[in-house]
Design an enzyme around this catalytic site. Structure first.
Site, PDB file in Angstrom:
ATOM      1  N   HIS A  59       2.859 -10.844   8.892  1.00  0.00           N
ATOM      2  CA  HIS A  59       1.420 -11.056   8.726  1.00  0.00           C
ATOM      3  C   HIS A  59       1.157 -11.891   7.483  1.00  0.00           C
ATOM      4  O   HIS A  59       0.369 -12.836   7.492  1.00  0.00           O
ATOM      5  CB  HIS A  59       0.702  -9.714   8.529  1.00  0.00           C
ATOM      6  CG  HIS A  59       0.573  -8.893   9.764  1.00  0.00           C
ATOM      7  ND1 HIS A  59       0.067  -9.396  10.935  1.00  0.00           N
ATOM      8  CD2 HIS A  59       0.856  -7.587  10.008  1.00  0.00           C
ATOM      9  CE1 HIS A  59       0.057  -8.427  11.842  1.00  0.00           C
ATOM     10  NE2 HIS A  59       0.531  -7.316  11.310  1.00  0.00           N
ATOM     11  N   GLY A  78      -9.909   8.060   2.871  1.00  0.00           N
ATOM     12  CA  GLY A  78      -8.460   8.017   2.816  1.00  0.00           C
ATOM     13  C   GLY A  78      -7.845   9.104   3.652  1.00  0.00           C
ATOM     14  O   GLY A  78      -8.521  10.061   4.038  1.00  0.00           O
ATOM     15  N   THR A 108     -10.408  15.679  -2.433  1.00  0.00           N
ATOM     16  CA  THR A 108     -11.041  16.883  -2.959  1.00  0.00           C
ATOM     17  C   THR A 108     -10.732  17.029  -4.442  1.00  0.00           C
ATOM     18  O   THR A 108     -11.604  17.348  -5.253  1.00  0.00           O
ATOM     19  CB  THR A 108     -10.522  18.124  -2.213  1.00  0.00           C
ATOM     20  OG1 THR A 108     -10.511  17.846  -0.826  1.00  0.00           O
ATOM     21  CG2 THR A 108     -11.380  19.320  -2.504  1.00  0.00           C
ATOM     22  N   PRO A 140      -5.662  12.373   4.887  1.00  0.00           N
ATOM     23  CA  PRO A 140      -5.664  13.735   4.344  1.00  0.00           C
ATOM     24  C   PRO A 140      -4.576  13.918   3.294  1.00  0.00           C
ATOM     25  O   PRO A 140      -3.505  13.326   3.399  1.00  0.00           O
ATOM     26  CB  PRO A 140      -5.366  14.616   5.561  1.00  0.00           C
ATOM     27  CG  PRO A 140      -5.433  13.758   6.743  1.00  0.00           C
ATOM     28  CD  PRO A 140      -5.410  12.339   6.321  1.00  0.00           C
ATOM     29  N   THR A 176      -4.513  13.040   0.192  1.00  0.00           N
ATOM     30  CA  THR A 176      -4.329  12.026  -0.838  1.00  0.00           C
ATOM     31  C   THR A 176      -5.094  12.356  -2.105  1.00  0.00           C
ATOM     32  O   THR A 176      -5.087  11.570  -3.048  1.00  0.00           O
ATOM     33  CB  THR A 176      -4.764  10.642  -0.329  1.00  0.00           C
ATOM     34  OG1 THR A 176      -5.992  10.796   0.385  1.00  0.00           O
ATOM     35  CG2 THR A 176      -3.720  10.050   0.571  1.00  0.00           C
ATOM     36  N   GLY A 177      -5.763  13.480  -2.113  1.00  0.00           N
ATOM     37  CA  GLY A 177      -6.384  13.910  -3.364  1.00  0.00           C
ATOM     38  C   GLY A 177      -7.871  13.645  -3.454  1.00  0.00           C
ATOM     39  O   GLY A 177      -8.413  13.539  -4.552  1.00  0.00           O
ATOM     40  N   HIS A 219       7.553  -6.721   9.651  1.00  0.00           N
ATOM     41  CA  HIS A 219       6.285  -6.814  10.364  1.00  0.00           C
ATOM     42  C   HIS A 219       5.166  -7.218   9.397  1.00  0.00           C
ATOM     43  O   HIS A 219       4.445  -8.190   9.628  1.00  0.00           O
ATOM     44  CB  HIS A 219       5.978  -5.456  11.011  1.00  0.00           C
ATOM     45  CG  HIS A 219       4.696  -5.394  11.768  1.00  0.00           C
ATOM     46  ND1 HIS A 219       4.644  -5.335  13.150  1.00  0.00           N
ATOM     47  CD2 HIS A 219       3.418  -5.375  11.346  1.00  0.00           C
ATOM     48  CE1 HIS A 219       3.384  -5.296  13.527  1.00  0.00           C
ATOM     49  NE2 HIS A 219       2.608  -5.308  12.457  1.00  0.00           N
ATOM     50  N   GLU A 220       5.104  -6.509   8.294  1.00  0.00           N
ATOM     51  CA  GLU A 220       4.044  -6.798   7.320  1.00  0.00           C
ATOM     52  C   GLU A 220       4.260  -8.159   6.679  1.00  0.00           C
ATOM     53  O   GLU A 220       3.297  -8.904   6.449  1.00  0.00           O
ATOM     54  CB  GLU A 220       4.003  -5.711   6.245  1.00  0.00           C
ATOM     55  CG  GLU A 220       3.664  -4.322   6.762  1.00  0.00           C
ATOM     56  CD  GLU A 220       2.311  -4.271   7.441  1.00  0.00           C
ATOM     57  OE1 GLU A 220       1.428  -5.055   7.061  1.00  0.00           O
ATOM     58  OE2 GLU A 220       2.150  -3.456   8.366  1.00  0.00           O
TER      59      GLU A 220
HETATM   60  P1  ADP Z   1      -7.661  15.628   0.489  1.00  0.00           P
HETATM   61  O1  ADP Z   1      -8.955  16.198   0.053  1.00  0.00           O
HETATM   62  O2  ADP Z   1      -7.581  14.146   0.297  1.00  0.00           O
HETATM   63  O3  ADP Z   1      -7.212  16.027   1.833  1.00  0.00           O
HETATM   64  P2  ADP Z   1      -6.672  17.270  -1.602  1.00  0.00           P
HETATM   65  O4  ADP Z   1      -7.491  16.767  -2.715  1.00  0.00           O
HETATM   66  O5  ADP Z   1      -7.107  18.537  -0.975  1.00  0.00           O
HETATM   67  O6  ADP Z   1      -6.521  16.159  -0.490  1.00  0.00           O
HETATM   68  O7  ADP Z   1      -5.176  17.382  -2.099  1.00  0.00           O
HETATM   69  C1  ADP Z   1      -4.388  18.494  -1.807  1.00  0.00           C
HETATM   70  C2  ADP Z   1      -3.459  18.793  -2.949  1.00  0.00           C
HETATM   71  O8  ADP Z   1      -2.525  17.755  -3.097  1.00  0.00           O
HETATM   72  C3  ADP Z   1      -4.162  18.875  -4.267  1.00  0.00           C
HETATM   73  O9  ADP Z   1      -4.626  20.163  -4.492  1.00  0.00           O
HETATM   74  C4  ADP Z   1      -3.061  18.496  -5.245  1.00  0.00           C
HETATM   75  O10 ADP Z   1      -2.270  19.616  -5.554  1.00  0.00           O
HETATM   76  C5  ADP Z   1      -2.242  17.533  -4.458  1.00  0.00           C
HETATM   77  N1  ADP Z   1      -2.575  16.149  -4.782  1.00  0.00           N
HETATM   78  C6  ADP Z   1      -3.097  15.230  -3.927  1.00  0.00           C
HETATM   79  N2  ADP Z   1      -3.268  14.055  -4.534  1.00  0.00           N
HETATM   80  C7  ADP Z   1      -2.899  14.207  -5.812  1.00  0.00           C
HETATM   81  C8  ADP Z   1      -2.871  13.343  -6.942  1.00  0.00           C
HETATM   82  N3  ADP Z   1      -3.262  12.068  -6.877  1.00  0.00           N
HETATM   83  N4  ADP Z   1      -2.406  13.849  -8.106  1.00  0.00           N
HETATM   84  C9  ADP Z   1      -2.000  15.123  -8.183  1.00  0.00           C
HETATM   85  N5  ADP Z   1      -2.019  15.986  -7.167  1.00  0.00           N
HETATM   86  C10 ADP Z   1      -2.442  15.552  -5.971  1.00  0.00           C
HETATM   87 ZN    ZN Z   2       0.635  -5.484  12.247  1.00  0.00          ZN
END
Ligand code: ADP
Ligand code: ZN
Length: 672
Positions: A478, A251, A258, A253, A255-256, A474-475
């Site tokens: 499709h 996914g 880590t 960057p 998006t959570g 657009h979507e």
């Molecule tokens: P990635 O690893 O996908 O780049 P991270 O996990 O490092 O993203 O997310 C960075 C920060 O964004 C997290 O420490 C958190 O504070 C916040 N965050 C991202 N996604 C979520 C989520 N689904 N729920 C709560 N906090 C989130």
């Molecule tokens: Zn398209």
């Protein structure tokens, strides 16, 4: 303002000294080098103090006539050593000129005098002359000139040892400089092959749970199994169940990913090793591989545990690509080592690998094979609902005035990912604190939004309302095409949430094994892929850059159909597939190339016209769908049935390559 302090999950990062005692002062190898250097210096000084005096040819003649010379040895082309008979050392000028020879390891056979002989020929003729005279006098034995190859160890050490020592010293210095950061000074060089993974274990617990991860319900469900396994490995091993060894989180960057991996560790109460893929790759050959080895060694000791590798594409990129430039050997070695390690531990050892990437398409196929990262979990940008949930999680930690709701904020932040939302909440809290408010109100949030969006706009991630409308049509284009074309694969999900370039699902939707696909299916797919641009043209009478990836896809498809699959009447039943791959030269004539190009253009143009025609016929459905998309951002198949009615055809068999889900959105494509 205690309440305003957002919990920062990086604050619980406590790097540990790579699991090694850490307490004992490490023996510093630098001292060894310093001592050797000093020793050499001392040697040098003593050597000079004991350096024999120079003798001249007159001296030699004089001593030879007295019979005092023991040996006359030419040691190198320019120098000779003169040894005086021991009993003569105390007489004449020797008493003052000869220094008491110091015997060291390096100069055991110290001469009494040294001589500059110019060259061996000169020396030999001089010695002959002296000997002639001696023989005439018949009092003494003639001197014998010997030539020996001697190595002057002191000189060797000074000439070679010292520079090497200086070089090593410099090297260490540079390594330390570069190695910097974690680990502290000293001994850094001997740590270079150690992994830089940050470890969270009993001492520095991961205190993140699933409750901290908002949304991502499907992903959470998928990783639940991993948690369960880590908590109770016996349960699974007894039954012989197969647990994924590797889980790949895919996914964009922020998006959570880590966060989710950490939550898994937190839920399972298991140690968590966190490292970034780029940490493996250094400029030194073999370092990456040895770091991988070290990481797995540590992990095995702590098992059951989780290893999380962020940005795995830094090492996992397909091998052999771009090998022309060379220089990726190091990366390949690292990747190979990773594969070896992954194969090397049985699942029941309890080491689970999680990795994150936003480019699954460039990963080496070997990484995705069963027994390695065989489970892929897609993590999308959050939709309206998801964003509201994330806002809720992050608003828990700040004092918010009641008029601010997660829902309103969510509506204001299309395209935001979790990291952006966390950022907004933090900014808003800081601003409120600066304004000396007791609670963070909507005004603060607005200010924070402006600030964050300002930053994001530069990265081209945020969509304006007009853009949003274009994307919706657009979507919807499709989706309508997919719905009403008999052989196309209808989309299971339509969304206007922007997704990063080459985002997830790509690998899932394009099966690597080629199923047999009929021409009309390919054409319908092409028509559907063109549906996005067609809709823009039909509705706005304008086209945008948003279809770049669509066009890219179909252009390739069209060439494939004509050149590789022989699906064009004009070009005929030919396939240039292997010939194109094998040689640099085009296997067909200029004329054929021209026909191919025209056929490609014709084919695409036909489908474009067909898409536009279809969309004009279904304009009502198109408008309804676009409107619904603007409201809800994400529509599923069931929603589609409500909005545009039941699909008039049965679905084509699954497994056939369908429309590649929108990779790239208008906003992200504009950047390209
Ligand atoms: P990635 O690893 O996908 O780049 P991270 O996990 O490092 O993203 O997310 C960075 C920060 O964004 C997290 O420490 C958190 O504070 C916040 N965050 C991202 N996604 C979520 C989520 N689904 N729920 C709560 N906090 C989130
Ligand atoms: Zn398209």
């Amino acid at each position: 303002m205690e309440d305003n302090k957002r919990r920062d999950d990086s604050s619980d990062r406590r790097p540990e000294e790579n699991g090694e005692g850490g307490g004992l002062p490490r023996f510093n190898f630098m001292w060894v080098f310093i001592l050797i250097g000093l020793g050499l210096l001392v040697l040098q000084v003593t050597k000079f103090s004991g350096k024999p005096e120079n003798a001249s040819w007159t001296d030699i003649e004089k001593w030879a006539k007295k019979g005092q010379i023991d040996r006359f040895i030419v040691v190198n082309p320019k120098e000779a050593y003169v040894y005086i008979k021991p009993d003569s050392l105390t007489v004449g000028d020797h008493a003052t000129r000869v220094k008491s020879p110091k015997k060291t390891m390096f100069n055991a056979d110290q001469p009494n005098y040294v001589m500059n002989i110019g060259s061996v020929e000169v020396a030999s003729s001089k010695v002959d002359k002296i000997n002639e005279a001696i023989i005439k006098e018949k009092k003494q034995q003639p001197i014998e000139m010997k030539i020996e190859d001697r190595i002057n160890w002191t000189a060797v050490m000074i000439n070679f040892g010292l520079p090497i020592l200086i070089f090593i010293g410099l090297w260490i210095f540079i390594l330390r400089r570069m190695g910097g950061g974690a680990g502290g000074p000293g001994g850094q060089i001997f740590n270079i092959g150690k992994s830089k993974a940050t470890l969270f274990d009993n001492n520095s617990k991961v205190n993140i749970t699933f409750a901290d991860v908002a949304g991502l319900d499907e992903a959470k469900e998928e990783v639940m199994e991993v948690v369960d396994f880590l908590k109770n490995p016996k349960k699974y091993t007894v039954l012989g169940g197969k647990i994924p060894k590797g889980v790949l989180l895919v996914g964009p960057p922020g998006t959570g990913k880590t966060l989710l991996a950490k939550a898994v560790a937190g839920e399972a109460n298991a140690p968590f090793f966190s490292i970034s893929g780029s940490d493996f790759v250094e400029m030194f050959v073999g370092v990456g591989a040895s770091r991988v080895r070290d990481l797995f060694r540590q992990a095995r000791e702590k098992a059951p545990c989780i290893i999380f590798i962020d940005e795995i594409d830094a090492i996992g990129r397909a091998r052999g690509r771009g090998a022309v430039q060379g220089g990726n050997d190091e990366r390949e070695n690292t990747l190979n080592q990773l594969l070896v390690e992954m194969d090397g531990f049985p699942t029941d050892k309890g080491v689970i690998l999680m990795a994150a990437t936003n480019r699954p398409d460039i990963l080496d196929q070997a990484l995705l094979r069963p027994g390695r990262f065989d489970r892929q979990i897609g993590i999308d940008r959050p939709d309206l609902k998801g964003r509201a949930q994330i806002f809720k999680v992050h608003m828990k930690n700040i004092k918010v005035s009641p008029e601010v709701t997660a829902e309103t904020l969510s509506e204001m932040t299309p395209g935001f990912v979790g990291a952006d939302i966390a950022n907004v909440c933090n900014e808003a809290a800081l601003i409120a604190a600066r304004r000396e408010k007791t609670a963070v109100d909507l005004d603060d949030f607005n200010y924070a939004l402006d600030k964050v969006i300002g930053g994001l706009e530069k990265k081209n991630k945020i969509i304006s309302p007009e853009e949003k409308q274009i994307i919706a049509y657009h979507e919807a284009g499709h989706a309508i095409c997919g719905w009403f074309l008999e052989h196309a694969h209808p989309l299971v999900k339509v969304t206007i949430v922007p997704r990063g370039l080459a985002a997830l699902g790509y690998a899932q939707y394009l099966p690597k094994e080629q199923y047999i696909t009929r021409k009309e299916k390919l054409l319908d797919d092409m028509c559907m892929t063109l549906g996005g641009r067609a809709a823009e043209s039909v509705v706005f009478d304008k086209i945008s850059t948003g279809a770049q990836s669509d066009l890219d896809h179909i252009t390739r498809l069209a060439y494939d159909m004509i050149v590789n699959y022989g699906l064009s009447d004009k070009v005929g039943n030919v396939s240039y597939y292997s010939m194109l791959n094998d040689s640099f030269n085009r296997p067909f004539s200029e004329q054929t190339a021209f026909i191919i190009d025209t056929e490609v253009k014709n084919m695409i143009e036909n489908e474009y016209v067909r898409a536009k025609k279809l969309l004009k016929e279904k304009r009502k459905e198109l408008d309804a769908l676009a409107k619904a998309l603007l409201e809800k951002e994400v529509l599923h198949r069931a929603d589609l049935e409500v909005i545009v009615g039941k699909r008039p055809f049965s679905d084509p068999t699954p497994g056939e390559s369908g429309h590649v889900p929108e990779v790239g959105t208008p906003s992200s494509d504009e950047a390209a």
